[in-house]
Design a protein around this motif. Structure first.
Motif, PDB file in Angstrom:
ATOM      1  N   MET A   1       0.835  -1.187   0.000  1.00 35.53           N
ATOM      2  CA  MET A   1       0.000   0.000   0.000  1.00 35.53           C
ATOM      3  C   MET A   1       0.876   1.246   0.000  1.00 35.53           C
ATOM      4  N   ASN A   2       0.499   2.227  -0.789  1.00 36.63           N
ATOM      5  CA  ASN A   2       1.258   3.463  -0.886  1.00 36.63           C
ATOM      6  C   ASN A   2       0.980   4.333   0.348  1.00 36.63           C
ATOM      7  N   ALA A   3       2.017   4.754   1.051  1.00 36.89           N
ATOM      8  CA  ALA A   3       1.863   5.555   2.260  1.00 36.89           C
ATOM      9  C   ALA A   3       1.666   7.037   1.955  1.00 36.89           C
ATOM     10  N   TYR A   4       1.631   7.396   0.697  1.00 40.06           N
ATOM     11  CA  TYR A   4       1.522   8.791   0.301  1.00 40.06           C
ATOM     12  C   TYR A   4       0.208   9.037  -0.430  1.00 40.06           C
ATOM     13  N   SER A   5      -0.357  10.222  -0.245  1.00 42.18           N
ATOM     14  CA  SER A   5      -1.623  10.576  -0.890  1.00 42.18           C
ATOM     15  C   SER A   5      -1.434  11.157  -2.278  1.00 42.18           C
ATOM     16  N   TYR A   6      -0.313  11.850  -2.501  1.00 39.76           N
ATOM     17  CA  TYR A   6      -0.116  12.597  -3.740  1.00 39.76           C
ATOM     18  C   TYR A   6       1.003  12.046  -4.611  1.00 39.76           C
ATOM     19  N   LEU A   7       1.678  11.016  -4.117  1.00 40.55           N
ATOM     20  CA  LEU A   7       2.838  10.475  -4.816  1.00 40.55           C
ATOM     21  C   LEU A   7       2.756   8.955  -4.904  1.00 40.55           C
ATOM     22  N   LEU A   8       3.248   8.431  -5.998  1.00 45.03           N
ATOM     23  CA  LEU A   8       3.535   7.002  -6.092  1.00 45.03           C
ATOM     24  C   LEU A   8       5.045   6.884  -5.957  1.00 45.03           C
ATOM     25  N   VAL A   9       5.496   6.129  -5.001  1.00 46.10           N
ATOM     26  CA  VAL A   9       6.929   6.060  -4.711  1.00 46.10           C
ATOM     27  C   VAL A   9       7.444   4.661  -4.974  1.00 46.10           C
ATOM     28  N   GLU A  10       8.549   4.613  -5.694  1.00 45.64           N
ATOM     29  CA  GLU A  10       9.228   3.362  -5.987  1.00 45.64           C
ATOM     30  C   GLU A  10      10.687   3.528  -5.578  1.00 45.64           C
ATOM     31  N   SER A  11      11.250   2.504  -4.973  1.00 47.03           N
ATOM     32  CA  SER A  11      12.648   2.566  -4.558  1.00 47.03           C
ATOM     33  C   SER A  11      13.531   1.848  -5.560  1.00 47.03           C
ATOM     34  N   PHE A  12      14.668   2.471  -5.840  1.00 43.97           N
ATOM     35  CA  PHE A  12      15.718   1.886  -6.669  1.00 43.97           C
ATOM     36  C   PHE A  12      16.972   1.923  -5.804  1.00 43.97           C
ATOM     37  N   GLY A  13      17.161   0.883  -5.010  1.00 39.27           N
ATOM     38  CA  GLY A  13      18.264   0.898  -4.061  1.00 39.27           C
ATOM     39  C   GLY A  13      17.991   1.968  -3.014  1.00 39.27           C
ATOM     40  N   ASP A  14      18.922   2.904  -2.885  1.00 37.44           N
ATOM     41  CA  ASP A  14      18.740   3.967  -1.897  1.00 37.44           C
ATOM     42  C   ASP A  14      18.161   5.250  -2.510  1.00 37.44           C
ATOM     43  N   VAL A  15      17.627   5.161  -3.710  1.00 38.61           N
ATOM     44  CA  VAL A  15      17.023   6.309  -4.387  1.00 38.61           C
ATOM     45  C   VAL A  15      15.509   6.146  -4.398  1.00 38.61           C
ATOM     46  N   ALA A  16      14.807   7.167  -3.928  1.00 37.55           N
ATOM     47  CA  ALA A  16      13.342   7.176  -3.973  1.00 37.55           C
ATOM     48  C   ALA A  16      12.896   7.890  -5.233  1.00 37.55           C
ATOM     49  N   CYS A  17      12.062   7.239  -6.010  1.00 37.09           N
ATOM     50  CA  CYS A  17      11.534   7.817  -7.237  1.00 37.09           C
ATOM     51  C   CYS A  17      10.046   8.087  -7.027  1.00 37.09           C
ATOM     52  N   ALA A  18       9.657   9.355  -7.080  1.00 37.56           N
ATOM     53  CA  ALA A  18       8.275   9.742  -6.839  1.00 37.56           C
ATOM     54  C   ALA A  18       7.621  10.233  -8.124  1.00 37.56           C
ATOM     55  N   ARG A  19       6.423   9.747  -8.369  1.00 36.86           N
ATOM     56  CA  ARG A  19       5.605  10.204  -9.498  1.00 36.86           C
ATOM     57  C   ARG A  19       4.382  10.894  -8.912  1.00 36.86           C
ATOM     58  N   LEU A  20       3.975  11.979  -9.552  1.00 38.75           N
ATOM     59  CA  LEU A  20       2.781  12.674  -9.107  1.00 38.75           C
ATOM     60  C   LEU A  20       1.550  11.846  -9.449  1.00 38.75           C
ATOM     61  N   VAL A  21       0.638  11.717  -8.507  1.00 39.31           N
ATOM     62  CA  VAL A  21      -0.590  10.968  -8.732  1.00 39.31           C
ATOM     63  C   VAL A  21      -1.547  11.772  -9.601  1.00 39.31           C
ATOM     64  N   ARG A  22      -1.589  13.075  -9.379  1.00 36.19           N
ATOM     65  CA  ARG A  22      -2.508  13.938 -10.122  1.00 36.19           C
ATOM     66  C   ARG A  22      -1.758  15.126 -10.695  1.00 36.19           C
ATOM     67  N   THR A  23      -2.280  15.683 -11.768  1.00 36.99           N
ATOM     68  CA  THR A  23      -1.647  16.861 -12.377  1.00 36.99           C
ATOM     69  C   THR A  23      -2.365  18.146 -12.006  1.00 36.99           C
ATOM     70  N   ARG A  24      -3.439  18.061 -11.254  1.00 33.53           N
ATOM     71  CA  ARG A  24      -4.175  19.259 -10.842  1.00 33.53           C
ATOM     72  C   ARG A  24      -4.384  19.206  -9.328  1.00 33.53           C
ATOM     73  N   LEU A  25      -3.842  20.191  -8.634  1.00 34.38           N
ATOM     74  CA  LEU A  25      -3.971  20.264  -7.180  1.00 34.38           C
ATOM     75  C   LEU A  25      -4.316  21.689  -6.764  1.00 34.38           C
ATOM     76  N   GLU A  26      -5.040  21.791  -5.661  1.00 39.31           N
ATOM     77  CA  GLU A  26      -5.322  23.088  -5.052  1.00 39.31           C
ATOM     78  C   GLU A  26      -4.133  23.456  -4.158  1.00 39.31           C
ATOM     79  N   GLU A  27      -4.096  24.708  -3.719  1.00 38.19           N
ATOM     80  CA  GLU A  27      -2.938  25.194  -2.965  1.00 38.19           C
ATOM     81  C   GLU A  27      -2.663  24.362  -1.715  1.00 38.19           C
ATOM     82  N   MET A  28      -3.691  24.030  -0.931  1.00 38.04           N
ATOM     83  CA  MET A  28      -3.479  23.234   0.289  1.00 38.04           C
ATOM     84  C   MET A  28      -2.938  21.851  -0.065  1.00 38.04           C
TER      85      MET A  28
END
Length: 127
Positions: A1-28
């Motif tokens: 399960m993804n622990a993030y609301s706005y990111l999909l995170v994949e690990s490549f060794g000690d590097v975290a690779c984050a992808r945005l879940v959505r392309t439209r967000l409000e300021e908060m």
């Protein structure tokens, strides 16, 4: 399960690779997403894949959050690498004079290669 609301995170060794879940967000939501990225950056090496679609939230608050993420990563001996940035999005970074403040790589493989080169330089014998 993804622990993030706005990111999909994949690990490549000690590097975290984050992808945005959505392309439209409000300021908060931008602030909350930025906090998620800062959390990742506390571990050092982060790649943010902006992807081919242009985020609809390249506001100053988003750019400020990216600077905060970069600074947090650097304090941990890492870096924020921005990847797959399309030309329109990159022009926003240029207009704000932030194109030299970040590391940009066109593909995930090249972004991961950035870390391999950094590791190689750190372990290379000094002549």
């Amino acid at each position: 399960m993804n622990a993030y609301s706005y990111l999909l995170v994949e690990s490549f060794g000690d590097v975290a690779c984050a992808r945005l879940v959505r392309t439209r967000l409000e300021e908060m939501e931008i602030l909350e997403m930025g906090d998620e990225l800062v959390h990742l950056a506390q571990h050092g090496k982060v790649i943010l894949l902006l992807g081919p679609e242009r985020p609809d939230f390249l506001y100053s608050v988003f750019l400020a959050k990216l600077i905060s993420v970069r600074n947090t990563a650097r304090r941990q001996g890492g870096e924020l690498v921005l990847c797959q940035v399309n030309p329109i999005t990159f022009s926003v970074f240029e207009a704000c004079h932030l194109d030299r403040a970040f590391v940009f790589r066109p593909t995930l493989d090249e972004a991961l290669g950035f870390w391999q080169n950094q590791a190689a330089q750190a372990t290379a014998p000094v002549s």
